[in-house]
Every structure is written in structure tokens, then in C-alpha cells.
Design a protein around this motif. Structure first.
Motif, short mmCIF file in Angstrom:
data_model
loop_
_atom_site.label_atom_id
_atom_site.label_comp_id
_atom_site.label_asym_id
_atom_site.label_seq_id
_atom_site.Cartn_x
_atom_site.Cartn_y
_atom_site.Cartn_z
N ASP A 37 0.87 -1.25 0.07
CA ASP A 37 0.13 0.05 0.01
C ASP A 37 0.77 1.18 0.01
OD1 ASP A 37 -1.64 1.88 0.25
OD2 ASP A 37 -2.60 1.39 2.35
N VAL A 38 1.51 1.61 -1.22
CA VAL A 38 2.31 2.25 -1.43
C VAL A 38 1.73 4.04 -1.12
CG1 VAL A 38 3.86 3.92 -2.78
CG2 VAL A 38 3.93 1.26 -2.91
N ASP A 39 0.43 4.07 -1.49
CA ASP A 39 -0.16 5.37 -1.46
C ASP A 39 -0.61 5.47 -0.07
OD1 ASP A 39 -1.64 7.77 -2.52
OD2 ASP A 39 -3.37 6.56 -1.45
N GLY A 40 -0.94 4.45 0.83
CA GLY A 40 -1.10 4.79 2.28
C GLY A 40 0.32 5.17 2.87
N PHE A 41 1.30 4.68 2.65
CA PHE A 41 2.71 5.05 3.20
C PHE A 41 2.90 6.37 3.05
CE2 PHE A 41 7.23 5.75 2.46
CZ PHE A 41 7.68 5.40 3.64
N GLY A 42 2.43 7.11 1.70
CA GLY A 42 2.84 8.36 1.30
C GLY A 42 1.94 9.27 2.08
N HIS A 43 0.73 8.66 2.86
CA HIS A 43 -0.22 9.65 3.49
C HIS A 43 0.48 9.87 4.93
CE1 HIS A 43 -3.37 8.95 0.71
NE2 HIS A 43 -4.13 9.92 1.52
N ILE A 44 1.42 9.14 5.42
CA ILE A 44 1.98 9.22 6.74
C ILE A 44 2.47 10.76 7.03
CG2 ILE A 44 3.83 8.64 8.42
CD1 ILE A 44 3.71 5.74 6.97
N PRO A 45 1.95 11.41 8.08
CA PRO A 45 2.28 12.72 8.30
C PRO A 45 3.76 12.65 9.02
CG PRO A 45 0.79 12.10 9.92
CD PRO A 45 0.79 10.70 8.95
#
Lengths: 580, 379
Positions: A37-45
Motif C-alpha cells: 500500500d504505497v499510497d497509504g505510506f505516502g499519507h503518513i504525516p
């Protein structure tokens, strides 16, 4: 016949809607990569550069700095920024083979034993054997005042900085040479563990772990130190499992740990910026402006009545996307639209396009569309080039930290730039038209002149008010209204030039052609004031020396001088050729 | 003859062409001034191009005027503007916009002339917990001779550097002390004297171990001039030796004669205030996780016995303190964030640009809206 007419009338609206659909489609979240889930990883603040932002932004900005693009082409696949960052942090052996360093300078290439080829991208493994030499040369350059740098010294210092960024990111969550973050949790209090914690704390490029009760963000090293004291951050074990799972290729474990990590941050707060990242409004805007421009060129040769409204529809679509992008930035930053050189480029283009739409609406000759699409495109291109310096939503230094003055002085003066460029653009259109068309229609000429006059008045008003507001801000913060600082001088030059144009015109010192030539020359003055003075590297306003930009500016000035000449060239010249 | 020439001259002064030419000349000046700042520093370039009637260039051994200077162009433009108000822009409602614009511009120019003539740039350097009752000039230097005999108070005599440069002998009022200036250096490099150096020029004090090399005056924004001089104090006819005084010397130097002790120091010109300012706290904030400065502020206390005023004021970015004709700005800091440097400006014309801005803005708006309406009416 009647339905055909009605359909033709609908075409511009259809073009507008289609263009917007094309843009909105880009906002859809991408699918998983190899099950991760690369996109979910990108969401990390994370906290970086004083601002909380999604990891995806960190990754995109890093790639922009390293290779001037937000994505990467590797083994016939486009790799998104977040995926690249995952590889860099958790599978560095893979990332090191990906070509992420753009190197143009032949002397730098020579230093590392490479030749200039068509491919200017290199991977870290290629650079690795030469790191000591690069560092030595960069340190030698660092000892010299940056104003006196040769091209090589600039290039090597820049490469060294980029390698440091790459290396820092690689070692932010776990040391590349260690057994990983999970292993650190087991050796917390050993001497080796302590040493790793110090290294991590020092290398960290961002801080992913927010303390629950306070507005304190910790990097991996600091969080491990805290853990050694018995305060294990609730998200730290999940982060460690993510790291191992990505390294060993276990997507389910990774996705589960990611969900667990993100559940600690119930407030993600990064969705808006993710949408902005995915839409890339300024890039899409550029595409729409180019399409509008091309269509308009075609319309002057073929099917004018059909194509011109469609071009106008595309221009409006571009303006909508452009406006949305600006609005996103304003909301995300909590600041007025212009905060740095990058955003001034975005805003100048926006101002021109909006003014151009108004002109097109008033005069309907395609000129408003053509000129504003062309300038909108160019200014977004300039913005894109400026974006390679890092985060474009950086924090404001203390003296600039005033929303009131940013909103008044900076915005007004930037609208002034828009005005002079728009007038200059129309005048260029006038000049080219005069030389290309044998018998220009006098009504169009007259409306071009009216447009230019109106826009010059507009530009004079905004640049004058903007300049004086700047003086008042300076009086409020530095104790003098006018200090002959380069940026102030640049603004004054624009005001004077516009005033000269209006006075020379009203005293009949210059006629139509002379006015137009002067207005084209105004482009040079504005570009000098906007970029040229920043290259001088003196004064309170200078944000940095840019030497690649210097050549572009010179080229621009050269082109404008040429066009001024074209404008002054009497059309008799062609007639005399025709006679011969 | 004068009857023939006067209208001719007047037509020249009011002509729009003169205004255009003056603006064009001003553009050239502004451009050159901007470029020259790289080498000359802002102050130097502005002095050279803007503050004089003519721009001078050095040709061999002669200074020759090569271009009109900022002051001249400013005067011509002002004259042109004033004349246009009376002549070209006859009073009628349709010209109200232009009238306002030009009147506003005159004010703006007047403000710049007032600033050039009267603005005083000072500094207040103050440490946390310290109380200061004087300001220091940002550029001017003075030689201070301080009589510290009486422990209750110091008696201070100050000789401006401009006076030292004239090599005069200065008799200090109400004393038997006079200062004989032997040499003056507008800028000098000082270094520890080596064996190979020429003999020291000073015979007393720190200067006996120092080698002085005169250097060019710098106007750069980054470098400072080290104003230095060799002076010979004479008390009641007795020479006290030749002393080197310089801004590059921090060490205290003093001599005693007949029970009086005098300190010598070359320092920024001080002007004493009828009130005192104490720094209670200096704050320097950064954005979290970075060293990007977020804000600076100085919490100061003003104590003014004349007005019987005792109050605290917070001075921070974009928020100066305006007090008794002076404005105090947060300018810089040092000593691990315990020292604050305030820039202090006294400019009697500071309000003019504000008025001017309002006038010109209203004028331009009025004029352009009128033009737009007329165009609409025609169409």
C-alpha cells in the motif's frame, strides 16, 4: 443544420468539461505496487522543514531536488515518489541502482570518470566509488565565497548536497548498514544501540513520530533513545515491522503494520496535500494552456469560428485548474498566494490568464486567449524549474512572517508583473501580426492598441501601489521607507517605465508602433526586476543566487530585444522585398 | 530679452517631455545604482549615484562629472511636477485624478529629500538585564576621552572623527587637557608588530605593539571601516606620549595626570537620551525541528523621568516602538540570544510616504475609472 449549430455552440463547454474530467481523474488514488500500500505510506504525516506534511511530499520534493522530476523511470516502469522513498529507506540495495542523480556538468562527469551521454541520470552505485573525491572537491569549493564560484565548483557543491540529502533520507528511519529498525529495538541500551541512536538522530531528514500529548515530533534516533528510557512510542514497533516487511517482501505484514501505524494518528490531516500532489494542477494547467494555444494557431488558418471558442474553453479549464491549485496552496499554508519566487511565478501566470480571459471576453479576437495561454504556460514552466530547489511551501523567515503585508504588498506587486507581461505579450502579438499579415484589419489593430493601453494603466496602478506598500512595510520592519535595495529599485523601474510609456503616448512623442515597442521592452524591465536583481546576491530581498537561471534570463532578454526590433521594423520593408 | 526667455524656460519646465526624459534618466541611475551595489555596497552605491547632483567618475587624476545624479534628477522631476500642477493640469473635475497623483508624487519626493537630509541611523545594543541611556551611530565615529576620577560620575568629552581628520589640536573645555592629532586613518588594518615591521608610531599604550597599515575606505555592507588615529594628549603643557586609538582596539587605554585619570577610546558616536531603556528579555523563536528563524522580540522597559513614565514595551518584527520622534526596530541579536540590537531611526519625514500613497492611489483609481467610463460611453 440547426442541431449542428447547437452542437457547435456546446463544443466549448464540452471541451471545458472534458478537460476538467481529465484533471480530476488524476486525483484518484493509485493502486498497490507489488501488493504494498504505497499510497497509504505516502499519507503518513511527518515534520520536515518546520511543517507537517505527508511523506509523499517529502519524497516528491527530494526527487525534484535530485533529478528535477517527481517520478522515476526504471526498468520500463514509472516509479512514483513514495515507492522510491520506500525502496531508499527499506531496500537501499535496490534504490542504489536506480538512476536518480541528474548530472549535466561535463567537468563533474569527468571527475567521476564518465562521459556526457544522452542519458544524464546516474545511480548511487555509480557515484559510490568517487564519494571521497566528490567530498574533497565540494569542501574545496565550500571554502570559496559562492559569488566567486566557477561553474564546476557550483556543480560539484550542488552534487555533494544532493548526495547528502540522498544519504540522509536513506538513514532516517534505519541505518542502511545496520540490521534494521526492529533490531535496534532489541539493542536499545547496548553501546552499539546508543551509537546507532546518535547516528540516526544526526542523519534524520524528517520526524515521523508525534508525541501524543505535546506538539513534539521525534525522529527515529530520538524515539529509540526515549524507548531506551522505557517510553516506547506507540507507533514505533509498527514502524519497525513495516520496515522489515518491506525489506523482506511481505506485503500483507507491511499493509497491516501500516494500518496500525496510521491508526495512532487518528487525525491524518494530509489528505488535502495528497490530492494536490496527485492532481499536479500546475502541470495539468500547462498542458491545457498549450492545447488552447495550438488550437488557436490552427483556428487562424482553418475553421476559425468553430475552433476559437473551443480554445477559449480550454483556456478557462486551465484557469480553473490553476485557480484550484493556488487555492489549495493558500489553504494548506494558511498564507496569501505569493510567499516565495516559485509561488510568484505561479501567481504571475494566473494573473495574466485571468486578465486575458477578461480581455477575450471584451474583444473576442482570439488575442486574449493566445497571449494569456502562452504566458500562463511559460510562467508555469518557470515555476516548475524553480520547484527543484525543494519544498515550495517552506516556512517564512521571521522578517517576512506577516500575512498582512504578504497579502497586500507582495500580491499587488505581483499583479503588476502580470499586467506588464500581459501588455508585453499583446504587443508581441501586434508586432508579429504586423510583419506576417500583409493587410492587417484596422479594427483589430485598434482594439489591440486599446487592450495594451488599458493593461499598461492597470500595470502602472498595481506596480505603483505595490511598490509604495513595500516601502511602508520596509518602514514598519527596517525603519526606512526607501533604501534603494535592489528589489525596490527593480519595482521602481517598472513603475517608471509604465509611467514613461503613458506620458510619451499622451504627449504624442510616440505613436502606435513606438508604444508597442516600448511595451515589449517592458518585459525586459519586469524580468530584470523579478529575477535579475535576485541574481545580484545583495540586499535584504535576495533569496539566493541562481546561475542557471541567469542564462535563461539573458536568453529571454535577447529574445525581447529581437521582438522590439521586429516591432519597430516598418512593414514597408517586406513590401520593398516583394517589389524586388 | 528676459521677457522672451522666461516663457520659453517655463514651457521647458512644464513640458511633459522634460518629465519623460527625467524619468528615463532616473531609470538609468536606478539601474546603475542597483548593479553597482555588488561592488560598492548599498550605502556606497546610493551615495555615489543618488545623493549627489552629479555622478562623478575618476579619469586619471581628475574627477569628472559623467551623468546627472539622483539629487538633480529628483529636483528636476519635482519642478516638473509642481509646474505641471499649475500649468498643464488646469483645475477641473476631470483632471482631479491626475492632480491627486502628481501632488502625491511631489510629497513622495519631498519625503525622500527630507530623509536624505535629516534621517539619523542609530543603534541600541543592549544585553539582557542591562540599562542603556544612549544610542550609537551606525556610521559616525568619535574619540571619547572619559575622566573617571570621580567615582560618582564620568565626565565624557567626545571629538567626532570628522574633526580628527582635520589634524587639529582640540582643547577640552574647562580642563587643562588638549588633544593633538598626529595622524588620522579613515580605515586601517592593525596587526601585532613583527620584527621586520617599521618602528611603532605610538609611544604609549597598546599601540606600541601594533603595526598600522592604512587601507581604502570601504562602503561594502559586509565590512566595517576601522577608524584609527594617533593622538597626543597634552595636560597643562606636558605631553602624555603618542597613543594609538582605533575601533579595532578593544583593550582599555588610560593615562593619569595630577590626580585625574582619563580613558581613551574610539567608538561609534553616541547620543544620550533623556530616558533609559532596559532589556528584560530577548526571545528568538525557530520553527520546530529546524533552525529557520520564526520570530525575534525584545521586551524592554522604558524609564523616562522627564515624563514620569515607567512602562514595558514588546518590540518585534514589523512592530517597532515609536517614541519621542524615534522608531526602535528589532534588527539583530547575539551572545547566545542574550543580546539584542535595535535599529533606531529618527526621520521627521516618515509620515509623508503614507500620505502620498493614499493620494496617488485615489488619484490613479479616479482617473482610470473615469477613462474607462468615457470609453464605455463612446462605445
Amino acid at each position: 443544420m440547426k442541431t449542428g449549430m447547437r452542437f457547435a455552440k456546446l463544443l466549448p463547454a464540452l471541451a471545458l468539461v472534458l478537460a476538467l474530467v481529465f484533471v480530476v481523474l488524476g486525483a484518484l488514488p493509485p493502486g498497490q505496487v507489488r501488493g504494498f500500500d504505497v499510497d497509504g505510506f505516502g499519507h503518513i504525516p511527518v515534520l520536515e522543514g518546520g511543517r507537517v506534511k505527508p511523506l509523499d511530499s517529502v519524497a516528491r520534493n527530494a526527487l525534484l531536488v535530485l533529478r528535477s522530476k517527481q517520478t522515476l523511470r526504471f526498468q520500463d516502469r514509472t516509479i512514483a515518489a513514495s515507492e522510491w522513498l520506500l525502496d531508499l529507506m527499506f531496500r537501499p540495495q535496490v534504490a542504489d541502482t536506480q538512476p536518480v542523480f541528474s548530472i549535466d556538468d561535463p567537468e563533474v562527469l569527468g571527475l567521476i570518470g564518465l562521459q556526457q551521454t544522452s542519458d544524464r541520470y546516474f545511480n548511487f552505485s555509480t557515484l559510490a566509488p568517487h564519494l571521497l573525491e566528490i567530498e574533497k572537491q565540494a569542501r574545496a569549493a565550500g571554502a570559496i565565497d559562492s559569488h566567486e564560484h566557477t561553474r564546476f565548483q557550483n556543480a560539484i557543491a550542488n552534487l555533494y548536497q544532493r548526495i547528502a540529502l540522498y544519504d540522509g533520507l536513506k538513514n532516517t528511519l534505519q541505518l542502511a548498514e545496520s540490521r534494521g529498525l526492529a533490531a535496534e529495538l532489541e539493542i536499545l541500551s547496548t553501546p552499539e544501540g546508543k551509537q546507532h541512536q546518535d547516528e540516526l538522530a544526526q542523519q534524520a531528514q524528517f520526524r515521523p513520530l508525534r508525541e501524543a500529548n505535546a506538539d513534539v515530533w521525534r525522529n527515529a534516533g530520538e524515539a529509540l533513545r526515549e524507548a531506551a528510557r522505557g517510553n516506547v512510542h506507540p507507533a514505533l514497533p509498527a514502524l519497525a515491522r513495516m520496515a522489515s516487511a518491506y525489506g523482506s517482501g511481505e506485503p500483507e505484514v507491511f499493509n497491516r503494520s501500516l494500518a496500525e501505524f496510521r491508526s495512532v494518528y487518528a487525525h491524518a490531516g494530509t489528505e488535502a496535500e495528497m490530492v494536490l500532489n496527485r492532481i499536479e494542477p500546475f502541470y495539468k494547467g500547462m498542458i491545457l494552456y498549450v492545447l488552447a494555444l495550438l488550437l488557436l494557431f490552427v483556428s487562424w488558418l482553418w475553421k476559425r469560428d468553430l475552433l476559437q471558442p473551443i480554445a477559449f474553453g480550454l483556456l478557462i479549464a486551465g484557469a480553473v485548474v490553476h485557480t484550484a491549485g493556488l487555492a489549495f496552496r493558500v489553504i494548506l499554508q494558511g498564507r496569501p498566494p505569493v510567499t516565495n519566487l516559485y509561488s510568484s511565478a505561479v501567481f504571475v501566470g494566473w494573473g495574466v490568464v485571468i486578465l486575458g480571459i477578461v480581455l477575450e471576453h471584451l474583444y473576442r479576437r482570439g488575442f486574449g486567449t493566445a497571449v494569456s495561454a502562452a504566458i500562463g504556460f511559460c510562467s508555469l514552466l518557470v515555476a516548475q524549474a524553480l520547484a527543484t530547489e525543494g519544498d515550495t511551501m517552506e516556512m517564512m523567515r521571521a522578517v517576512l512572517d506577516s500575512n498582512f503585508w504578504l497579502a497586500t504588498h507582495v500580491v499587488t506587486i505581483t499583479i503588476g508583473y502580470s499586467g506588464t507581461f500581459l501588455a508585453g505579450g499583446i504587443a508581441i502579438g501586434y508586432a508579429i501580426r504586423k510583419q506576417v499579415i500583409a493587410d492587417p484589419d484596422p479594427a483589430t489593430t485598434k482594439s489591440l492598441e486599446a487592450m495594451v493601453y488599458g493593461v499598461v494603466c492597470f500595470a502602472l496602478f498595481f506596480s505603483f501601489v505595490g511598490t509604495v506598500l513595500g516601502g511602508i512595510w520596509a518602514d514598519q520592519s527596517w525603519g526606512r521607507f526607501w533604501g534603494w535595495d535592489p528589489k525596490e529599485n527593480g519595482a521602481l523601474l517598472i513603475v517608471l517605465w509604465n509611467a514613461i510609456i503613458l506620458h510619451a503616448r499622451s504627449s504624442k512623442w510616440v505613436q502606435e508602433r513606438g508604444t508597442m515597442a516600448m511595451v515589449i521592452f517592458g518585459n525586459i524591465i519586469t524580468s530584470f526586476s523579478w529575477f535579475g536583481v535576485n541574481m545580484l546576491g545583495v540586499g535584504l530581498h535576495s533569496y539566493g543566487f541562481m546561475d542557471k537561471a541567469f542564462w535563461w534570463l539573458s536568453a529571454f532578454i535577447g529574445s525581447q530585444l529581437l521582438l522590439t526590433g521586429v516591432c519597430l521594423l516598418p512593414s514597408r520593408f517586406w513590401k520593398s522585398l516583394g517589389r524586388a | 530679452l528676459s521677457k522672451k526667455i522666461a516663457p520659453f524656460v517655463w514651457r521647458g519646465i512644464v513640458s511633459i517631455e522634460l518629465g519623460v526624459v527625467a524619468m528615463a534618466v532616473l531609470m538609468v541611475l536606478v539601474f546603475m545604482c542597483t548593479i553597482a551595489q555588488v561592488k560598492m555596497g548599498t550605502y556606497g552605491a546610493v551615495e555615489h549615484f543618488m545623493r549627489h547632483f552629479l555622478v562623478w567618475a575618476r579619469l586619471g587624476n581628475f574627477d569628472i562629472p559623467v551623468f546627472p545624479g539622483g539629487a538633480l534628477v529628483g529636483l528636476v522631476l519635482t519642478a516638473n511636477l509642481v509646474a505641471s500642477l499649475f500649468d498643464r493640469l488646469v483645475w477641473n473635475w476631470r483632471k482631479l485624478g491626475l492632480w491627486l497623483v502628481h501632488a502625491g508624487l511631489i510629497l513622495l519626493f519631498a519625503g525622500e529629500f527630507v530623509t536624505a537630509a535629516f534621517q539619523d541611523d542609530m543603534r541600541l545594543t543592549i544585553e539582557q538585564g542591562q540599562t542603556v541611556g544612549y544610542l550609537e551611530s551606525a556610521r559616525d565615529v568619535e574619540l571619547a576621552i572619559i575622566d573617571t576620577t570621580d567615582p560618582a560620575f564620568d565626565e565624557v568629552f567626545a571629538i567626532p572623527a570628522t574633526m580628527l581628520a582635520e589634524f587639529v589640536t582640540v582643547n577640552l573645555p574647562n580642563t587643562t587637557l588638549s588633544i593633538n592629532v598626529r595622524r588620522f586613518f579613515a580605515n586601517a588594518q592593525l596587526s601585532d608588530r613583527e620584527q621586520s615591521d617599521p618602528p611603532a608610531l605610538a609611544t604609549m599604550g597598546v599601540g606600541t605593539g601594533v603595526n598600522i597599515v592604512e587601507s581604502d575606505v570601504t562602503t561594502s555592507d559586509e565590512e566595517d571601516n576601522h577608524v584609527s588615529a594617533l593622538v597626543e594628549p597634552i595636560v597643562a603643557g606636558h605631553s602624555q606620549g603618542v597613543w594609538l586609538v582605533s575601533q579595532a582596539i578593544d583593550a582599555p587605554q588610560s593615562f593619569s595626570h595630577e590626580g585625574h585619570t582619563y580613558h581613551l577610546s574610539m567608538r561609534p558616536r553616541r547620543s544620550y537620551l533623556p530616558y533609559t531603556i532596559s532589556l528584560k528579555k530577548f526571545t528568538h523563536g525557530v520553527y520546530p525541528g529546524t533552525d529557520i528563524p520564526k520570530d525575534f522580540s525584545s521586551l524592554v522597559h522604558i524609564s523616562n523621568p522627564v515624563r514620569g513614565e515607567e512602562r514595558d514595551v514588546l518590540i518585534y518584527m514589523n512592530q517597532p516602538l515609536r517614541y519621542e520622534g524615534k522608531a526602535f526596530y528589532q534588527a539583530s541579536f547575539g551572545k547566545g540570544d542574550t543580546l539584542s540590537i535595535l535599529q533606531v531611526v529618527a526621520n521627521p519625514g516618515w509620515l509623508l510616504p503614507y500620505v502620498s500613497c493614499v493620494l496617488v492611489t485615489l488619484g490613479l483609481l479616479f482617473h482610470f475609472v473615469l477613462a474607462l467610463r468615457r470609453r464605455k460611453a463612446k462605445a
